[in-house]
Design a protein around this motif. Sequence first.
Motif, PDB file in Angstrom:
ATOM      1  N   TRP A   1     -44.885  18.285   1.774  1.00 49.84           N
ATOM      2  CA  TRP A   1     -45.168  19.215   2.876  1.00 49.84           C
ATOM      3  C   TRP A   1     -46.517  19.710   2.992  1.00 49.84           C
ATOM      4  O   TRP A   1     -47.199  19.788   1.903  1.00 49.84           O
ATOM      5  CB  TRP A   1     -44.030  20.438   3.066  1.00 49.84           C
TER       6      TRP A   1
ATOM      7  N   PRO B   1     -48.232  23.014   3.180  1.00 51.98           N
ATOM      8  CA  PRO B   1     -47.680  24.465   3.398  1.00 51.98           C
ATOM      9  C   PRO B   1     -48.652  25.296   4.414  1.00 51.98           C
ATOM     10  O   PRO B   1     -49.882  24.915   4.621  1.00 51.98           O
ATOM     11  CB  PRO B   1     -48.314  25.082   1.841  1.00 51.98           C
TER      12      PRO B   1
ATOM     13  N   LYS C   1     -48.536  28.629   4.358  1.00 52.67           N
ATOM     14  CA  LYS C   1     -48.726  29.690   3.596  1.00 52.67           C
ATOM     15  C   LYS C   1     -48.934  29.418   2.059  1.00 52.67           C
ATOM     16  O   LYS C   1     -48.344  28.460   1.842  1.00 52.67           O
ATOM     17  CB  LYS C   1     -47.567  30.888   3.720  1.00 52.67           C
ATOM     18  N   TYR C   2     -50.075  29.949   1.577  1.00 53.22           N
ATOM     19  CA  TYR C   2     -50.637  29.713   0.324  1.00 53.22           C
ATOM     20  C   TYR C   2     -49.659  30.294  -0.785  1.00 53.22           C
ATOM     21  O   TYR C   2     -49.668  29.829  -1.957  1.00 53.22           O
ATOM     22  CB  TYR C   2     -51.744  30.606  -0.126  1.00 53.22           C
ATOM     23  N   ASP C   3     -48.725  31.056  -0.592  1.00 51.30           N
ATOM     24  CA  ASP C   3     -47.804  31.361  -1.599  1.00 51.30           C
ATOM     25  C   ASP C   3     -46.606  30.618  -1.905  1.00 51.30           C
ATOM     26  O   ASP C   3     -46.054  30.555  -3.201  1.00 51.30           O
ATOM     27  CB  ASP C   3     -46.921  32.822  -0.930  1.00 51.30           C
ATOM     28  N   ARG C   4     -46.809  29.256  -1.416  1.00 44.29           N
ATOM     29  CA  ARG C   4     -45.693  28.291  -1.925  1.00 44.29           C
ATOM     30  C   ARG C   4     -46.741  27.098  -2.657  1.00 44.29           C
ATOM     31  O   ARG C   4     -46.243  26.110  -3.101  1.00 44.29           O
ATOM     32  CB  ARG C   4     -45.028  27.430  -0.602  1.00 44.29           C
ATOM     33  N   MET C   5     -48.014  27.556  -2.836  1.00 43.13           N
ATOM     34  CA  MET C   5     -48.906  26.530  -3.492  1.00 43.13           C
ATOM     35  C   MET C   5     -48.287  26.326  -4.835  1.00 43.13           C
ATOM     36  O   MET C   5     -48.678  25.182  -5.430  1.00 43.13           O
ATOM     37  CB  MET C   5     -50.306  26.989  -3.379  1.00 43.13           C
TER      38      MET C   5
ATOM     39  N   GLU D   1     -45.780  25.744  -6.020  1.00 39.59           N
ATOM     40  CA  GLU D   1     -44.637  24.721  -6.237  1.00 39.59           C
ATOM     41  C   GLU D   1     -45.017  23.164  -6.112  1.00 39.59           C
ATOM     42  O   GLU D   1     -44.014  22.224  -6.300  1.00 39.59           O
ATOM     43  CB  GLU D   1     -43.604  24.864  -4.969  1.00 39.59           C
ATOM     44  N   CYS D   2     -46.367  23.137  -5.754  1.00 39.39           N
ATOM     45  CA  CYS D   2     -46.708  21.761  -5.535  1.00 39.39           C
ATOM     46  C   CYS D   2     -47.464  21.298  -7.043  1.00 39.39           C
ATOM     47  O   CYS D   2     -48.126  22.128  -7.609  1.00 39.39           O
ATOM     48  CB  CYS D   2     -48.062  21.777  -4.616  1.00 39.39           C
TER      49      CYS D   2
ATOM     50  N   TRP E   1     -52.619  31.411  -6.387  1.00 41.21           N
ATOM     51  CA  TRP E   1     -51.340  30.730  -6.395  1.00 41.21           C
ATOM     52  C   TRP E   1     -51.242  29.270  -7.178  1.00 41.21           C
ATOM     53  O   TRP E   1     -50.318  28.782  -7.350  1.00 41.21           O
ATOM     54  CB  TRP E   1     -50.754  30.238  -5.007  1.00 41.21           C
TER      55      TRP E   1
END
Length: 90
Positions: free
Chosen positions: A14, A16, A18-22, A24-25, A57
């Motif tokens: 995906w 993102p 928003k950087y807060d999910r960075m 997870e990558c 992140w």
Amino acid sequence: MARIKKGVDTGGCWRPTKYDRMGECDAVLIAVPTPLNKNREPDMSYIVDTCEAIAPWLRAGQLIVLESTTYPGTTDEVMIPDSREERAQG
């Protein structure tokens, strides 16, 4: 392209917003412009700004790829120091 579509369809890939999910990558692709300034040198501000924005992140073991037309050594000279400084301050 089919592999990317499959990844998107299954939620494994995906973009993102928003950087807060960075964190997870497993891989982060940075694709920003590097226009030339009046001296015909690449404007590094897009790369620097992006590194500063995502640094809090990032985690150990992530693959960070810079897809930008810039000079050799940008990763070592610009991206890594900026990311380390930002993480140390955050």
